[in-house]
Scaffold this active site. Structure first.
Site, PDB file in Angstrom:
ATOM      1  N   HIS A 747      66.925 -14.542  41.951  1.00 22.26           N
ATOM      2  CA  HIS A 747      66.522 -13.396  42.181  1.00 22.26           C
ATOM      3  C   HIS A 747      65.185 -13.211  41.266  1.00 22.26           C
ATOM      4  CE1 HIS A 747      69.909 -12.196  44.468  1.00 22.26           C
ATOM      5  NE2 HIS A 747      70.720 -12.186  43.517  1.00 22.26           N
ATOM      6  N   CYS A 805      63.155  -7.388  44.493  1.00 19.18           N
ATOM      7  CA  CYS A 805      63.450  -8.725  44.298  1.00 19.18           C
ATOM      8  C   CYS A 805      62.630  -9.309  45.298  1.00 19.18           C
ATOM      9  CB  CYS A 805      64.938  -8.991  44.682  1.00 19.18           C
ATOM     10  SG  CYS A 805      65.336 -10.831  44.690  1.00 19.18           S
ATOM     11  N   HIS A 808      64.334 -11.097  48.379  1.00 24.71           N
ATOM     12  CA  HIS A 808      65.317 -10.377  49.202  1.00 24.71           C
ATOM     13  C   HIS A 808      64.781  -8.912  49.462  1.00 24.71           C
ATOM     14  CE1 HIS A 808      67.785 -13.432  46.887  1.00 24.71           C
ATOM     15  NE2 HIS A 808      67.664 -13.908  48.079  1.00 24.71           N
ATOM     16  N   MET A 813      66.748  -5.155  48.981  1.00 29.11           N
ATOM     17  CA  MET A 813      67.081  -5.401  47.492  1.00 29.11           C
ATOM     18  C   MET A 813      66.037  -4.614  47.013  1.00 29.11           C
ATOM     19  SD  MET A 813      68.573  -8.756  45.495  1.00 29.11           S
ATOM     20  CE  MET A 813      69.066  -8.649  43.890  1.00 29.11           C
TER      21      MET A 813
END
Length: 821
Positions: A747, A805, A808, A813
């Site tokens: 991440h 992130c 993502h 996210m």
């Protein structure tokens, strides 16, 4: 250049996948020519023995991975089916679940790693399509969401063509149509009979133009005819039982055909993937009973819309302090509400916009600035409306819109009662404009439901309210406001299920309690008592089933709801704390929203139906060819599969821990797929992704990415597959936050540069100085937080720090750190 194994796979996979996308199933043109020449030299293709056919097909771990991709493709088509039935909130959730499961499928032979290794560009496009589909569904755009979901499924098809032999792809494609046929049975079981029939027709039409058509026909003319007749039967049926039976017959035909198209082990692994897909269907079905919690969340947001709309009117009445209290209390209630997390997950932008609008509304009320209050209310309302659309969308959002309009018409009625006819006319004009703009599709839906009802609502009563209120004709304006409210209630009752009408009316009832409190605040105690009395009478008359539904759902809540409503009247008429009583009553109204939808789910019996569906899977497995193959291949995988299936059946029947049982079943099924092809040792271990897996040496963290979590960290935010937990964290200036990797792939923690508080320095894992640099750095393998690591940052500047992130973000996210002085 030094080539790693992954790079070689990516390079060679790119060429193969490109051939697959061109419709060649991974064969080169030379191979196709050779096959054609060979066929011309034989009397018939049937002379090729089964043994020769099977020996030409590679059976290895790649087959198990391709089968897992097929289960994901089936789930993506689930979302298309759900969207077609108007279940956009569920479609968004399922898409998000697919994304999360994909991200958790780490390890060398996980679905994630293998897709990235086969073709990195295809992998990135898949994630983009998947994230886009989730966003589109959440935004209420069924067409775009479905289109992107199908494109994501096609990305997986390209990967299948690049990794396994053509015979394997043929078998998987045929079985995918079996899974899509089962979706018609899913919708039928959920009471969406018309949508199920339409879906079956769409499956039939798609099949006619698909490569699977010729594959199935060549495998067995009898099975081909069985499949087509069954899908046609589902499309023509008018009842749920026939649709479900026909869908099951169609799927069974594809299973039998897969054994004609591919080796035993391939067909067995593919059949298990179909069982996995049916397992996820059961989880969806169990949650489709009634409107569900998503509708209750949306109804709670509708009540916030009505409460916020009261603030400018209170400011105009000279009650700025009380108006500020109302606005701040809405904020405080939302922070602890069940709808809080739901809105944040469904539409993070709407969530932030709503909270920001509430802050502005409170400030405007405190300063007595009526124009600023009106502007802030518009922001609040816009974002809540977006959130409602993301949570439920479609007709459900329209029912809630009707209830909101009823609440605002109630406001106009009370403005008339206290002599503020000009403000009542302004409310009416606003509603007229929003109706003409077809907000939440209310205009078209009312007109479609009944021309007479449409004319009565808009032309007779809404227009009449505006005209008579503007002219100061109080009695006529009041009558028109009530007539418009009644017309919209008729609409709600006509188009909404009882549970939907009940939850929507709970928002209206809650709003009326706050109207009474506002009237008491401005000295109109007698009118406040009348509002409560008429509200009570409407509830006792049935209120579209709300009374009976709540009484049956939770008798204690029903009694406390009535008692709390009575307390509002007593407080208003006797000079007590009417607003405090209204807040207590408002909470009862919110509680009732969840009670009535929960009862609807239980009454629908879909948990039991889902359990029966999985019992059918168990029975199928006991008699299936793959049963003996799995038991002979690996006894432990066989027993684990049966145990997980049994536990899942029980969980669905009990309604307890369904999500966990579904995930355990899917994991056991995936392991069984590897076992059947003789590669159980390569099956991704259960929970391996949550443990983080191993770090990728090609990635680097940079400044402030450390091993473990520092002991002096004041707070920890966990980074799972596609989420920051908690998504919002409040800290004090000077506090240190550790962002700990606990699951999924690597991440990043990357601040939105344009959303940082004034004076705050840019921050991101990797030590970058801007968002653009951080994203560029990520593409170069920098700024990664991997298994066993944390990114550590100390927050010095007060305000909201929004972050995300990089890989993502499309999966939702994102997070916020709120720094207080």
């Amino acid at each position: 250049m030094e080539y790693s194994r992954r790079r070689l796979l990516q390079t060679t996979g790119l060429a193969v996948a490109a051939a697959g996308l061109a419709g060649c199933n991974g064969r080169s043109s030379d191979e196709t020519t050779t096959a054609a020449e060979t066929d011309s030299e034989t009397e018939t293709a049937a002379e090729t023995t089964t043994e020769d056919a099977e020996s030409s097909v590679s059976v290895d771990a790649a087959v198990a991975v391709a089968a897992e991709w097929n289960a994901m493709r089936a789930r993506l088509y689930d979302t298309v089916a759900l969207a077609a039935a108007g279940r956009l909130g569920t479609a968004a959730r399922v898409t998000g679940d697919v994304f999360a499961r994909f991200e958790q499928s780490s390890g060398e032979w996980g679905a994630h790693e293998q897709l990235e290794a086969t073709n990195e560009q295809n992998y990135e496009t898949f994630e983009s399509h998947l994230g886009g589909a989730r966003e589109a569904y959440a935004a209420g755009d069924a067409e775009r969401g479905s289109d992107l979901a199908v494109q994501a499924a096609d990305n997986l098809l390209a990967a299948q063509r690049g990794r396994v032999d053509a015979a394997v792809v043929d078998a998987l494609e045929v079985l995918l149509f079996g899974a899509r046929a089962r979706d018609a049975g899913l919708l039928a079981a959920a009471g969406e009979v018309d949508a199920a029939a339409e879906l079956a027709n769409a499956v039939y039409e798609d099949f006619e133009d698909a490569p699977a058509h010729s594959s199935l026909e060549s495998a067995s003319g009898e099975l081909y005819e069985t499949f087509e007749a069954a899908v046609e039967g589902a499309a023509d049926a008018g009842d749920a039982e026939t649709i479900a039976a026909s869908a099951r017959t169609a799927a069974d035909a594809t299973v039998d055909a897969s054994y004609e198209l591919a080796p035993e082990a391939v067909a067995g692994a593919s059949h298990l993937a179909l069982m996995q897909a049916v397992g996820f269907d059961a989880e969806v079905l169990a949650g489709l009973g009634g409107p569900g919690d998503e509708f209750a969340h949306a109804a709670a947001l509708s009540l916030y819309r009505a409460r916020a709309a009261d603030v400018p009117r209170l400011v105009a009445a000279g009650e700025a302090d009380f108006a500020a209290t109302v606005a701040s209390d809405v904020f405080a209630h939302f922070e602890g509400a069940r709808a809080h997390e739901a809105l944040e997950e469904a539409d993070h932008d709407a969530y932030e916009g709503f909270e920001g609008g509430l802050e502005s509304l409170t400030e405007a009320a405190e300063s007595g600035d009526g124009a600023a209050a009106e502007e802030a209310v518009a922001t609040v309302d816009e974002n809540l409306l977006a959130g409602i659309s993301a949570l439920v969308g479609g007709e459900a959002a329209t029912v809630l819109e009707a209830a909101f309009f009823r609440a605002r018409l109630g406001d106009a009625r009370e403005l008339v009662a206290v002599g503020e006819t000009d403000r009542a006319a302004a409310v009416g004009e606003s509603l007229f404009a929003r109706f003409e703009e077809n907000e939440a599709n209310l205009h078209e839906s009312v007109e479609e439901e009944s021309e007479e009802l449409y004319h009565r609502f808009e032309e007779e009563h809404l227009a009449g309210l505006v005209e008579d209120a503007a002219a100061g004709n109080a009695d006529a304006a009041a009558a028109h406001a009530e007539g418009a409210m009644d017309a919209l209630f008729e609409f709600e009752a006509a188009v909404g299920a009882t549970a939907e009408v009940s939850a929507a009316e709970a928002a209206f009832f809650g709003a009326r309690g706050f109207d009474a409190a506002a009237l008491a605040q401005v000295g109109a105690s007698a009118r406040a008592g009348s509002v409560v009395q008429s509200t009570f009478a409407f509830f006792e008359s049935g209120a579209g089933g709300y009374h009976e539904t709540l009484e049956e759902a939770d008798h204690d809540l029903y009694e406390s709801f009535e008692g709390a409503l009575g307390s509002v009247r007593t407080a208003a008429e006797e000079g007590g704390d009417a607003y405090g009583a209204a807040k207590t009553y408002g909470q009862k109204a919110v509680d009732s929203m969840y009670a009535v939808v929960a009862t609807a789910a239980a009454d629908a019996g879909l948990g039991a139906a889902a359990s029966e569906r999985m019992t059918g899977v168990f029975q199928t497995f006991e008699e299936a060819r793959v049963h003996e193959a799995l038991e002979g291949a690996d006894r432990d995988a066989y027993e684990s599969f049966e145990a997980a299936l049994s536990d899942y059946v029980d969980a669905l029947a009990d309604g307890s821990e369904v999500d966990a049982a579904a995930e355990a079943y899917a994991t056991a099924t995936a392991r069984a797929q590897f076992a059947v092809v003789g590669e159980v040792g390569k099956a991704p271990e259960a929970g391996s992704s949550e443990d983080g897996g191993s770090a990728d040496a090609a990635l680097s963290g940079g400044p402030n990415v450390v091993e473990g979590v520092p002991e002096d960290a004041d707070h920890v935010v966990e980074m799972s597959a596609v989420a920051f937990e908690p998504a919002e964290l409040t800290v004090s200036a000077g506090d240190t936050v550790a962002f700990e990797h606990v699951g999924g792939e690597a991440h990043s923690v990357t601040a939105y540069g344009d959303e940082l508080p004034e004076g705050a320095a840019y921050w991101a894992s990797g030590g970058f100085e801007s968002r653009e640099a951080a994203e560029t750095g990520w593409s170069e393998g920098k700024g990664a937080v991997q298994s066993g690591q944390s990114y550590v940052h100390t927050f010095e500047t007060a305000g909201e720090h929004a972050y995300y992130c990089v890989p993502h973000e499309a999966a939702g996210m994102t997070g916020t750190i709120v720094v207080e002085e």
